[in-house]
Scaffold this motif. Structure first.
Motif, mmCIF file in Angstrom:
data_model
loop_
_atom_site.group_PDB
_atom_site.id
_atom_site.type_symbol
_atom_site.label_atom_id
_atom_site.label_comp_id
_atom_site.label_asym_id
_atom_site.label_seq_id
_atom_site.Cartn_x
_atom_site.Cartn_y
_atom_site.Cartn_z
ATOM 1 N N LYS A 12 37.163 48.258 24.395
ATOM 2 C CA LYS A 12 38.499 48.631 24.900
ATOM 3 C C LYS A 12 39.512 47.931 23.884
ATOM 4 O O LYS A 12 39.732 47.542 23.186
ATOM 5 C CB LYS A 12 38.341 48.115 26.374
ATOM 6 N N PHE A 13 40.925 48.899 24.331
ATOM 7 C CA PHE A 13 41.953 48.610 23.792
ATOM 8 C C PHE A 13 42.274 47.415 24.289
ATOM 9 O O PHE A 13 42.512 47.782 26.076
ATOM 10 C CB PHE A 13 42.651 50.095 23.337
ATOM 11 N N CYS A 14 43.312 46.710 24.142
ATOM 12 C CA CYS A 14 44.281 45.889 23.971
ATOM 13 C C CYS A 14 45.588 46.344 25.285
ATOM 14 O O CYS A 14 46.141 47.337 24.676
ATOM 15 C CB CYS A 14 44.521 44.808 23.455
ATOM 16 N N SER A 15 45.666 45.916 26.309
ATOM 17 C CA SER A 15 46.729 46.330 26.458
ATOM 18 C C SER A 15 48.247 46.630 26.200
ATOM 19 O O SER A 15 49.086 47.279 26.988
ATOM 20 C CB SER A 15 46.813 45.690 28.605
ATOM 21 N N GLU A 16 48.446 45.732 25.599
ATOM 22 C CA GLU A 16 49.587 44.884 24.743
ATOM 23 C C GLU A 16 49.794 45.215 23.438
ATOM 24 O O GLU A 16 50.801 46.118 23.144
ATOM 25 C CB GLU A 16 49.858 43.111 24.804
ATOM 26 N N CYS A 17 48.550 45.037 22.218
ATOM 27 C CA CYS A 17 48.887 45.162 21.392
ATOM 28 C C CYS A 17 47.871 46.391 20.173
ATOM 29 O O CYS A 17 48.515 47.199 19.801
ATOM 30 C CB CYS A 17 48.788 43.821 20.364
ATOM 31 N N GLY A 18 47.273 46.776 21.444
ATOM 32 C CA GLY A 18 46.173 48.182 21.100
ATOM 33 C C GLY A 18 45.667 48.021 20.010
ATOM 34 O O GLY A 18 44.603 48.327 19.984
ATOM 35 N N ALA A 19 44.739 46.748 20.117
ATOM 36 C CA ALA A 19 43.065 45.989 19.180
ATOM 37 C C ALA A 19 42.263 46.417 20.234
ATOM 38 O O ALA A 19 42.240 46.361 21.056
ATOM 39 C CB ALA A 19 43.640 44.643 18.919
ATOM 40 N N VAL A 20 41.290 46.615 19.513
ATOM 41 C CA VAL A 20 39.685 46.619 19.726
ATOM 42 C C VAL A 20 39.097 45.556 20.132
ATOM 43 O O VAL A 20 39.717 44.567 19.031
ATOM 44 C CB VAL A 20 38.937 47.694 19.049
ATOM 45 N N ILE A 21 38.899 45.613 21.819
ATOM 46 C CA ILE A 21 38.343 44.291 22.135
ATOM 47 C C ILE A 21 37.060 44.670 22.444
ATOM 48 O O ILE A 21 37.413 45.407 22.980
ATOM 49 C CB ILE A 21 39.356 43.514 22.874
ATOM 50 N N ASN A 22 36.014 43.577 22.934
ATOM 51 C CA ASN A 22 34.699 43.701 23.936
ATOM 52 C C ASN A 22 35.964 44.455 24.835
ATOM 53 O O ASN A 22 36.974 43.716 25.821
ATOM 54 C CB ASN A 22 34.515 42.167 23.873
ATOM 55 N N ALA A 23 34.821 44.614 25.943
ATOM 56 C CA ALA A 23 35.492 45.374 27.158
ATOM 57 C C ALA A 23 35.148 44.016 28.231
ATOM 58 O O ALA A 23 35.854 44.315 29.307
ATOM 59 C CB ALA A 23 34.391 46.351 27.052
ATOM 60 N N LYS A 24 34.547 42.985 28.018
ATOM 61 C CA LYS A 24 34.475 42.116 28.859
ATOM 62 C C LYS A 24 35.449 41.184 28.961
ATOM 63 O O LYS A 24 35.996 40.045 29.403
ATOM 64 C CB LYS A 24 32.964 41.454 29.147
ATOM 65 N N ALA A 25 36.231 41.112 27.593
ATOM 66 C CA ALA A 25 37.018 40.250 27.009
ATOM 67 C C ALA A 25 38.287 40.356 28.647
ATOM 68 O O ALA A 25 39.070 41.175 28.474
ATOM 69 C CB ALA A 25 38.198 40.377 25.876
ATOM 70 N N GLU A 26 38.375 38.898 28.616
ATOM 71 C CA GLU A 26 40.145 39.124 29.965
ATOM 72 C C GLU A 26 41.400 38.167 29.097
ATOM 73 O O GLU A 26 42.234 38.368 29.638
ATOM 74 C CB GLU A 26 39.360 38.135 30.420
ATOM 75 N N ILE A 27 41.073 37.897 28.182
ATOM 76 C CA ILE A 27 42.789 37.364 26.705
ATOM 77 C C ILE A 27 41.960 38.410 25.462
ATOM 78 O O ILE A 27 41.073 38.397 25.155
ATOM 79 C CB ILE A 27 42.488 36.067 26.308
ATOM 80 N N CYS A 28 42.896 38.637 24.625
ATOM 81 C CA CYS A 28 43.103 39.428 23.943
ATOM 82 C C CYS A 28 42.819 38.450 22.555
ATOM 83 O O CYS A 28 43.716 37.513 22.684
ATOM 84 C CB CYS A 28 44.156 40.648 23.441
ATOM 85 N N PRO A 29 41.897 38.284 21.501
ATOM 86 C CA PRO A 29 41.672 37.693 20.442
ATOM 87 C C PRO A 29 42.713 37.542 20.135
ATOM 88 O O PRO A 29 43.617 36.723 19.117
ATOM 89 C CB PRO A 29 40.486 37.380 20.137
ATOM 90 N N LYS A 30 43.489 38.623 19.391
ATOM 91 C CA LYS A 30 44.672 39.227 18.206
ATOM 92 C C LYS A 30 46.165 38.843 18.834
ATOM 93 O O LYS A 30 46.432 38.030 18.417
ATOM 94 C CB LYS A 30 44.163 40.657 18.233
ATOM 95 N N CYS A 31 46.219 39.245 20.019
ATOM 96 C CA CYS A 31 47.648 38.789 20.680
ATOM 97 C C CYS A 31 47.969 37.527 21.846
ATOM 98 O O CYS A 31 48.662 37.416 22.411
ATOM 99 C CB CYS A 31 48.670 40.723 20.915
ATOM 100 N N GLY A 32 46.456 37.469 22.628
ATOM 101 C CA GLY A 32 46.558 35.764 23.044
ATOM 102 C C GLY A 32 47.382 36.215 25.274
ATOM 103 O O GLY A 32 47.029 36.452 25.750
ATOM 104 N N VAL A 33 47.571 37.872 25.009
ATOM 105 C CA VAL A 33 47.744 38.519 26.751
ATOM 106 C C VAL A 33 46.644 38.711 27.500
ATOM 107 O O VAL A 33 45.517 39.307 26.713
ATOM 108 C CB VAL A 33 48.695 39.813 26.171
ATOM 109 N N ARG A 34 46.130 38.305 28.864
ATOM 110 C CA ARG A 34 45.740 38.254 29.656
ATOM 111 C C ARG A 34 45.741 39.874 29.847
ATOM 112 O O ARG A 34 46.390 40.753 30.168
ATOM 113 C CB ARG A 34 45.697 37.822 30.900
ATOM 114 N N GLN A 35 44.189 40.065 29.871
ATOM 115 C CA GLN A 35 43.692 42.083 30.287
ATOM 116 C C GLN A 35 43.636 42.265 32.042
ATOM 117 O O GLN A 35 43.366 41.506 32.576
ATOM 118 C CB GLN A 35 42.560 42.395 29.361
ATOM 119 N N ALA A 36 44.909 42.506 32.323
ATOM 120 C CA ALA A 36 44.307 43.387 33.952
ATOM 121 C C ALA A 36 43.107 44.338 33.712
ATOM 122 O O ALA A 36 42.482 44.249 33.094
ATOM 123 C CB ALA A 36 45.193 44.303 34.377
ATOM 124 N N ALA A 37 42.103 44.104 35.014
ATOM 125 C CA ALA A 37 40.906 44.419 35.681
ATOM 126 C C ALA A 37 41.308 45.811 35.391
ATOM 127 O O ALA A 37 42.131 46.599 35.624
ATOM 128 C CB ALA A 37 40.341 44.140 35.854
#
Length: 118
Positions: A12-37
């Motif tokens: 999925k795309f990070c809600s803050e920085c737009g990076a492609v991250i794992n769909a189950k990730a709770e926190i973006c490894p690029k920017c560190g922002v918690r992802q909303a479900a």
């Protein structure tokens, strides 16, 4: 063409920085922002850090709220005793029905902030 981001079904795309991250990730490894479900990922059975469930609290409030069982479940023993002492007045039954509705309409995040401390 390298700037075009493509994601797989497991990403999925990070809600803050737009990076492609794992769909189950709770926190973006690029920017560190918690992802909303996503709305489809919200689980009715989510449990707070201390193991308390919003749905269980709502069911206790509905079925056994007149004697304060939901208060004991949430760790509010003093209020549970007050409900027990005044159960003969039926006032706790009315209050617990209102609390039942509040638990059902409350978000998991709000429940966890209010009752989820371990």
């Amino acid at each position: 063409m390298n700037d075009l981001m493509v994601k797989s079904p497991q990403e999925k795309f990070c809600s803050e920085c737009g990076a492609v991250i794992n769909a189950k990730a709770e926190i973006c490894p690029k920017c560190g922002v918690r992802q909303a479900a996503a709305p489809s990922q919200i689980n009715l059975g989510t449990v707070a850090a201390n193991g308390k469930s919003r749905i269980a609290a709502a069911l206790f409030a509905f079925f056994l709220g007149g004697i304060g069982i939901h208060k004991f479940y949430l760790g509010q023993v003093g209020l549970g005793i007050v409900y027990l002492l005044f159960c003969w007045t039926f006032i706790p039954y009315i209050i617990s029905f209102i609390e039942f509705i509040l638990f059902l309409t409350m978000s998991d995040e709000t429940f966890n902030n209010k009752y989820g401390q371990a």
